[in-house]
Design an enzyme around this catalytic site. Sequence first.
Site, short mmCIF file in Angstrom:
data_model
loop_
_atom_site.label_atom_id
_atom_site.label_comp_id
_atom_site.label_asym_id
_atom_site.label_seq_id
_atom_site.Cartn_x
_atom_site.Cartn_y
_atom_site.Cartn_z
N ARG A 59 30.51 13.79 -9.79
CA ARG A 59 30.91 14.40 -8.51
C ARG A 59 29.71 14.72 -7.62
NH1 ARG A 59 34.12 18.65 -11.27
NH2 ARG A 59 33.41 17.47 -13.06
N GLU A 96 29.37 23.50 -25.20
CA GLU A 96 29.98 24.50 -26.08
C GLU A 96 29.91 24.04 -27.54
OE1 GLU A 96 33.97 27.21 -26.03
OE2 GLU A 96 33.73 25.61 -24.56
#
Length: 174
Positions: A59, A96
């Site tokens: 993006r 994570e």
Amino acid sequence: MVDLKSTIRDVQDFPKKGIVFKDITTLINDGEAFREVIDEFYKRCKGKEIDAVVSIESRGFIFGAALAYKLGAAVIPVRKKGKLPHETFNASYELEYGTDTLEVHRDAFKAGEKVLIVDDLLATGGTIKAVIDLVKKLKGEIVEIFFLIELEFLKGRDKLKGYPVFSLIKYDKE
Ligand code: AMP
């Protein structure tokens, strides 16, 4: 002036449960909003003699390329591991679960060039730290780091001390 925040769509539980995803496809679907983003970024950096705009897959490319066009600057893609065809430098960052790696071409720009970094969103700051590492490996001078969106409550900015950081749209809570 477009109310940019109102053009961003919150998608609950994407890509997984508990995440509120900031969907920018609804912003770029609005030509006036997209132009306003690029114009606002441009206002901040025109006259700073930027040689290259470094942006991040995928993006980041949307905003970085449009801004580079307006500045007459080079477009430097930072991509996920294994996508760039020539010799690269790489930098890893924590996710994570596990790590991910970003890459830039070794000859993307020359040492000492003035670089602007652009991405869509600052969350924990892990991604952008890896990009800074890559720009440093190429000995670029980081003039500023631009984000369309900053999730302030995740305190990513704390990882970017010493660098000028600018974000257009801020969220102080989820
Ligand atoms: P971080 O490394 O934690 O700062 O995450 C930044 C990257 O992850 C950005 O390039 C975003 O595209 C993506 N990202 C992280 N959190 C979100 C979110 N809530 N909505 C949309 N994109 C996100």
